[in-house]
Scaffold this motif. Structure first.
Motif, PDB file in Angstrom:
ATOM      1  N   ASN A 349     -10.083  34.554  47.915  1.00 48.56           N
ATOM      2  CA  ASN A 349     -11.308  34.128  47.228  1.00 48.56           C
ATOM      3  C   ASN A 349     -11.387  34.624  45.777  1.00 48.56           C
ATOM      4  OD1 ASN A 349     -11.533  36.661  48.385  1.00 48.56           O
ATOM      5  ND2 ASN A 349     -13.676  36.461  48.955  1.00 48.56           N
ATOM      6  N   ILE A 350     -10.235  34.807  45.155  1.00 54.23           N
ATOM      7  CA  ILE A 350     -10.157  35.111  43.718  1.00 54.23           C
ATOM      8  C   ILE A 350      -9.332  34.004  43.067  1.00 54.23           C
ATOM      9  CG2 ILE A 350      -9.086  36.715  42.037  1.00 54.23           C
ATOM     10  CD1 ILE A 350     -11.578  37.995  43.129  1.00 54.23           C
ATOM     11  N   GLN A 351      -9.668  33.648  41.818  1.00 52.91           N
ATOM     12  CA  GLN A 351      -9.024  32.499  41.175  1.00 52.91           C
ATOM     13  C   GLN A 351      -7.495  32.644  41.116  1.00 52.91           C
ATOM     14  OE1 GLN A 351     -11.418  33.538  37.732  1.00 52.91           O
ATOM     15  NE2 GLN A 351      -9.695  33.082  36.373  1.00 52.91           N
ATOM     16  N   ASP A 352      -6.815  31.491  41.169  1.00 53.81           N
ATOM     17  CA  ASP A 352      -5.356  31.459  41.261  1.00 53.81           C
ATOM     18  C   ASP A 352      -4.654  32.128  40.082  1.00 53.81           C
ATOM     19  OD1 ASP A 352      -5.279  30.228  43.669  1.00 53.81           O
ATOM     20  OD2 ASP A 352      -4.917  28.200  42.888  1.00 53.81           O
ATOM     21  N   PHE A 370       2.630  39.950  49.411  1.00 56.07           N
ATOM     22  CA  PHE A 370       1.868  39.784  50.653  1.00 56.07           C
ATOM     23  C   PHE A 370       0.416  39.450  50.325  1.00 56.07           C
ATOM     24  CE2 PHE A 370       5.226  42.860  51.854  1.00 56.07           C
ATOM     25  CZ  PHE A 370       5.808  42.142  52.885  1.00 56.07           C
ATOM     26  N   GLY A 371      -0.097  38.399  50.936  1.00 57.91           N
ATOM     27  CA  GLY A 371      -1.502  38.036  50.775  1.00 57.91           C
ATOM     28  C   GLY A 371      -2.400  38.953  51.600  1.00 57.91           C
ATOM     29  N   VAL A 372      -3.672  39.041  51.192  1.00 62.09           N
ATOM     30  CA  VAL A 372      -4.615  39.888  51.930  1.00 62.09           C
ATOM     31  C   VAL A 372      -5.792  39.087  52.487  1.00 62.09           C
ATOM     32  CG1 VAL A 372      -4.025  42.000  50.652  1.00 62.09           C
ATOM     33  CG2 VAL A 372      -5.901  40.549  49.829  1.00 62.09           C
ATOM     34  N   GLY A 373      -5.807  37.785  52.287  1.00 68.02           N
ATOM     35  CA  GLY A 373      -6.927  36.968  52.774  1.00 68.02           C
ATOM     36  C   GLY A 373      -8.149  37.119  51.878  1.00 68.02           C
ATOM     37  N   LYS A 374      -9.322  36.832  52.451  1.00 67.85           N
ATOM     38  CA  LYS A 374     -10.567  36.928  51.669  1.00 67.85           C
ATOM     39  C   LYS A 374     -11.044  38.366  51.618  1.00 67.85           C
ATOM     40  CE  LYS A 374     -12.345  32.301  52.245  1.00 67.85           C
ATOM     41  NZ  LYS A 374     -13.198  31.406  52.994  1.00 67.85           N
ATOM     42  N   ILE A 375     -11.586  38.770  50.486  1.00 63.09           N
ATOM     43  CA  ILE A 375     -12.110  40.135  50.359  1.00 63.09           C
ATOM     44  C   ILE A 375     -13.638  40.105  50.367  1.00 63.09           C
ATOM     45  CG2 ILE A 375     -10.065  41.015  49.176  1.00 63.09           C
ATOM     46  CD1 ILE A 375     -11.615  40.718  46.519  1.00 63.09           C
ATOM     47  N   GLY A 376     -14.242  41.248  50.656  1.00 65.55           N
ATOM     48  CA  GLY A 376     -15.703  41.340  50.777  1.00 65.55           C
ATOM     49  C   GLY A 376     -16.419  41.177  49.445  1.00 65.55           C
ATOM     50  N   THR A 377     -17.722  40.910  49.530  1.00 60.05           N
ATOM     51  CA  THR A 377     -18.513  40.577  48.349  1.00 60.05           C
ATOM     52  C   THR A 377     -18.475  41.677  47.288  1.00 60.05           C
ATOM     53  OG1 THR A 377     -19.975  39.299  49.764  1.00 60.05           O
ATOM     54  CG2 THR A 377     -20.833  39.888  47.593  1.00 60.05           C
ATOM     55  N   PHE A 378     -18.584  42.933  47.705  1.00 61.30           N
ATOM     56  CA  PHE A 378     -18.588  44.031  46.729  1.00 61.30           C
ATOM     57  C   PHE A 378     -17.272  44.062  45.926  1.00 61.30           C
ATOM     58  CE2 PHE A 378     -17.458  48.553  45.843  1.00 61.30           C
ATOM     59  CZ  PHE A 378     -18.388  48.776  44.837  1.00 61.30           C
ATOM     60  N   TYR A 379     -16.161  43.959  46.644  1.00 68.30           N
ATOM     61  CA  TYR A 379     -14.850  44.038  45.979  1.00 68.30           C
ATOM     62  C   TYR A 379     -14.606  42.802  45.115  1.00 68.30           C
ATOM     63  CZ  TYR A 379     -14.772  47.861  49.134  1.00 68.30           C
ATOM     64  OH  TYR A 379     -15.134  49.012  49.775  1.00 68.30           O
ATOM     65  N   LYS A 380     -15.062  41.664  45.603  1.00 69.15           N
ATOM     66  CA  LYS A 380     -14.923  40.414  44.854  1.00 69.15           C
ATOM     67  C   LYS A 380     -15.721  40.507  43.542  1.00 69.15           C
ATOM     68  CE  LYS A 380     -15.256  35.414  45.596  1.00 69.15           C
ATOM     69  NZ  LYS A 380     -16.371  34.866  44.825  1.00 69.15           N
ATOM     70  N   GLY A 381     -16.947  41.013  43.664  1.00 74.95           N
ATOM     71  CA  GLY A 381     -17.796  41.151  42.471  1.00 74.95           C
ATOM     72  C   GLY A 381     -17.177  42.104  41.456  1.00 74.95           C
ATOM     73  N   MET A 382     -16.729  43.248  41.932  1.00 72.06           N
ATOM     74  CA  MET A 382     -16.078  44.219  41.051  1.00 72.06           C
ATOM     75  C   MET A 382     -14.870  43.589  40.353  1.00 72.06           C
ATOM     76  SD  MET A 382     -17.393  47.416  41.121  1.00 72.06           S
ATOM     77  CE  MET A 382     -16.035  48.508  40.717  1.00 72.06           C
ATOM     78  N   MET A 383     -14.027  42.949  41.173  1.00 71.27           N
ATOM     79  CA  MET A 383     -12.780  42.401  40.623  1.00 71.27           C
ATOM     80  C   MET A 383     -13.036  41.276  39.637  1.00 71.27           C
ATOM     81  SD  MET A 383      -9.766  41.980  43.455  1.00 71.27           S
ATOM     82  CE  MET A 383      -8.573  41.004  42.546  1.00 71.27           C
ATOM     83  N   GLU A 384     -13.996  40.425  39.952  1.00 71.07           N
ATOM     84  CA  GLU A 384     -14.210  39.269  39.080  1.00 71.07           C
ATOM     85  C   GLU A 384     -14.790  39.678  37.736  1.00 71.07           C
ATOM     86  OE1 GLU A 384     -16.258  36.518  41.714  1.00 71.07           O
ATOM     87  OE2 GLU A 384     -14.368  35.402  41.973  1.00 71.07           O
ATOM     88  N   GLN A 385     -15.631  40.705  37.750  1.00 68.60           N
ATOM     89  CA  GLN A 385     -16.180  41.179  36.474  1.00 68.60           C
ATOM     90  C   GLN A 385     -15.050  41.756  35.603  1.00 68.60           C
ATOM     91  OE1 GLN A 385     -19.319  44.112  36.746  1.00 68.60           O
ATOM     92  NE2 GLN A 385     -19.725  44.011  34.573  1.00 68.60           N
ATOM     93  N   GLN A 386     -14.192  42.556  36.232  1.00 69.32           N
ATOM     94  CA  GLN A 386     -13.085  43.157  35.496  1.00 69.32           C
ATOM     95  C   GLN A 386     -12.079  42.087  35.047  1.00 69.32           C
ATOM     96  OE1 GLN A 386     -12.748  46.095  34.364  1.00 69.32           O
ATOM     97  NE2 GLN A 386     -10.575  46.497  34.061  1.00 69.32           N
ATOM     98  N   LEU A 387     -11.851  41.120  35.921  1.00 70.36           N
ATOM     99  CA  LEU A 387     -10.926  40.032  35.587  1.00 70.36           C
ATOM    100  C   LEU A 387     -11.444  39.243  34.386  1.00 70.36           C
ATOM    101  CD1 LEU A 387      -8.449  38.286  36.324  1.00 70.36           C
ATOM    102  CD2 LEU A 387      -9.937  37.001  37.868  1.00 70.36           C
ATOM    103  N   ALA A 388     -12.747  38.981  34.364  1.00 68.84           N
ATOM    104  CA  ALA A 388     -13.330  38.251  33.234  1.00 68.84           C
ATOM    105  C   ALA A 388     -13.133  39.053  31.951  1.00 68.84           C
ATOM    106  CB  ALA A 388     -14.816  37.996  33.490  1.00 68.84           C
ATOM    107  N   TYR A 389     -13.340  40.360  32.032  1.00 63.57           N
ATOM    108  CA  TYR A 389     -13.089  41.226  30.867  1.00 63.57           C
ATOM    109  C   TYR A 389     -11.630  41.091  30.405  1.00 63.57           C
ATOM    110  CZ  TYR A 389     -10.816  45.371  29.081  1.00 63.57           C
ATOM    111  OH  TYR A 389      -9.960  46.193  28.394  1.00 63.57           O
ATOM    112  N   GLU A 390     -10.694  41.143  31.359  1.00 57.91           N
ATOM    113  CA  GLU A 390      -9.264  41.075  30.993  1.00 57.91           C
ATOM    114  C   GLU A 390      -8.920  39.728  30.360  1.00 57.91           C
ATOM    115  OE1 GLU A 390      -7.140  42.029  34.632  1.00 57.91           O
ATOM    116  OE2 GLU A 390      -7.776  44.135  34.564  1.00 57.91           O
ATOM    117  N   LYS A 391      -9.394  38.653  30.990  1.00 54.36           N
ATOM    118  CA  LYS A 391      -9.090  37.304  30.479  1.00 54.36           C
ATOM    119  C   LYS A 391      -9.668  37.122  29.076  1.00 54.36           C
ATOM    120  CE  LYS A 391      -7.406  34.863  34.190  1.00 54.36           C
ATOM    121  NZ  LYS A 391      -6.057  34.313  34.024  1.00 54.36           N
TER     122      LYS A 391
END
Ligand code: NAD
Ligand code: G6P
Ligand code: MN
Length: 440
Positions: A349-352, A370-391
């Protein structure tokens, strides 16, 4: 057995002596024909290069070795490039750390505004490096450790989307695995990790032993009881011991997984910023400590002409990992390492097009993650905010966009406030003149 040609880019790095020692230690399983050290700073590299001559005279007599500032010599007929450069040196690292701290926010080499500044400097030189290598050794594996690895990986993936032989790696997961090994009194080479995140921003969800038992709950219990120290605690500076100690807080607040130590800056930005000394940062600690020690010791060894009994050449996770990663690729060993790669569904559930950090086997055709499947909302939120910063950081570099840079810093959890982000950005622009593209 095939013998390989390698070049170390950033030959004058403080990490080079440990890496050279690992190459000696592993010469049976990863034999070299030729080794070249390359650096843009001849004076700095010479000290390490002269030490290397003494070391190889004693431990690697068959090796064809030289050090150079000439790209033609460095990059011709190379099988592996080990890259660990630092654009701007420790002088600029000190500014990366002190400028944000002067505005009351985290000042760190790879995280927050400091990591942003360093990233904007690293991209240009890393793109140049890949172009230089590809001119002379189109098939070489480029194993990159240059920080901030998240930003460098994103930028290189955009600039060289079809180059499948550039691999960005961080040693912190290995440091953590070895530290869990010390904690449990077990061999970390027997652990099979499951991990997801971004570089310096990830979590071990499981750590299986040979019998299939998950050691994560056991490690959490021990951390809660006794705290956490690095595997090489006796050689670590105070700031690193503080960092490892904070893992206990992180496991208490978010007990699902074992966190990468760098998450402390994002979980506790205010608390950590208050604990950092704006007049004496990690750069000062390194300049007064590791850098001094390494260069003094290398000078001493070349004077006395022997490396026997020297403390600069101790085992270290960083050097061992670089050599083992190359060996795993060269001899198709398919061992598991935690590496940075394009997501494409690994974290479902994180962008390709995110550059994620996950476990992978490493063989002759590169990583099979190795894939990990879908991650929980807290981790997704944390990661997506940081990913947006990186991009947005990498957008700011390629587009020369002030606005994207401001968006990036505003999204970074260590900053958050846009007025503060603007002030920090303006100060960083001033300090990085000549290193960054012009932002308009
Ligand atoms: P350092 O300053 O001691 O060494 C870097 C060397 O690179 C210097 O000798 C410098 O002259 C040289 N250099 C700078 N620009 C160059 C260029 N364009 N081409 C060739 N050489 C160049 O720094 P250090 O603390 O030893 O760290 C080196 C790098 O390794 C940094 O980027 C650091 O963040 C990184 N590192 C990464 C990891 C990881 O987990 N990925 C671990 C350890 C170190
Ligand atoms: C860890 C990180 C690296 C970082 C290194 C050294 O291993 O994974 O990315 O460069 O620490 O940090 P230091 O502050 O000691 O130079
Ligand atoms: Mn790292």
């Amino acid at each position: 057995m095939k013998r390989y040609n390698i070049v170390i880019v950033g030959g004058g790095s403080t990490w080079t002596p440990g890496l050279l020692q690992s190459l000696c230690k592993k010469k049976e399983s990863f034999p070299l024909a030729r080794l070249v050290m390359y650096d843009i700073n001849a004076e700095r590299q010479q000290v390490i290069g002269e030490f290397a001559k003494v070391l190889f005279k004693e431990k690697y007599t068959e090796l064809d070795f030289e050090y150079t500032t000439d790209k033609e010599v460095a990059f011709k007929d190379v099988d592996f490039v080990f890259c660990q450069m630092r654009t701007g040196g420790y002088a600029m690292r000190e500014k990366d750390e002190k400028i944000p701290l002067s505005f009351g926010v985290i000042g760190q080499e790879t995280c927050g505004a400091g990591g942003f500044a360093y990233g904007m400097r690293s991209i240009r030189d890393m793109i140049q490096l890949v172009n230089d290598v590809r001119e002379l050794s189109p098939e070489a594996w480029i194993l990159n450790y240059t920080n901030p690895a998240a930003i460098v990986a994103e930028a290189l993936n955009r600039q060289f989307p079809n180059d499948k032989k550039v691999l960005n790696i961080c040693d912190q997961p290995v440091n953590l695995l070895r530290s869990y090994g010390r904690l449990l009194g077990r061999d970390p080479y027997e652990f099979e990790p499951v991990y997801f995140g971004l570089n310096h921003f990830g979590w071990f969800t499981h750590l299986f032993d040979k019998e299939g038992k998950d050691l994560v709950p056991v490690i959490k219990d021990i951390v809660n009881e006794r705290g956490f120290i690095p595997v090489d605690a006796e050689q670590r500076d105070k700031s690193w011991l503080d960092t490892y100690a904070t893992v206990k807080d992180m496991v208490t607040d978010f007990p699902d997984y074992l966190p990468n130590t760098y998450l402390q800056y994002y979980y506790y930005p205010e608390y950590k910023a208050k604990k950092l000394d704006p007049n004496f940062t990690r750069a000062n600690e390194v300049m007064n400590g590791r850098e001094k020690r390494v260069f003094e010791e290398c000078r001493h060894i070349s004077e006395v002409g022997t490396a026997e009994g020297s403390s600069v050449v101790h085992n270290d996770a960083h050097g061992d990992m670089i050599v083992e990663v190359a060996e795993s690729i060269a001899f198709n060993r398919n061992r598991i390492y935690i590496i940075i790669t394009e997501n494409n569904g690994l974290v479902a559930n994180i962008q390709d097009d995110a550059m994620v950090e996950v476990a992978a086997t490493l063989g002759i055709n590169g990583p099979r993650p190795f894939g990990v499947g879908k991650i929980g909302t807290f981790y997704k939120g944390m990661m997506e905010q940081q990913l947006a910063y990186e991009k947005l950081t990498v957008d700011a570099y390629f587009e020369g966009s002030y606005n994207k840079a401001l968006q990036a810093l505003t999204l970074n959890r260590t900053i958050v406030d846009a007025k503060k982000a603007r002030k920090i950005l303006d100060a960083l622009i001033e300090a990085n003149k000549g290193y960054w593209p012009e932002l308009k």
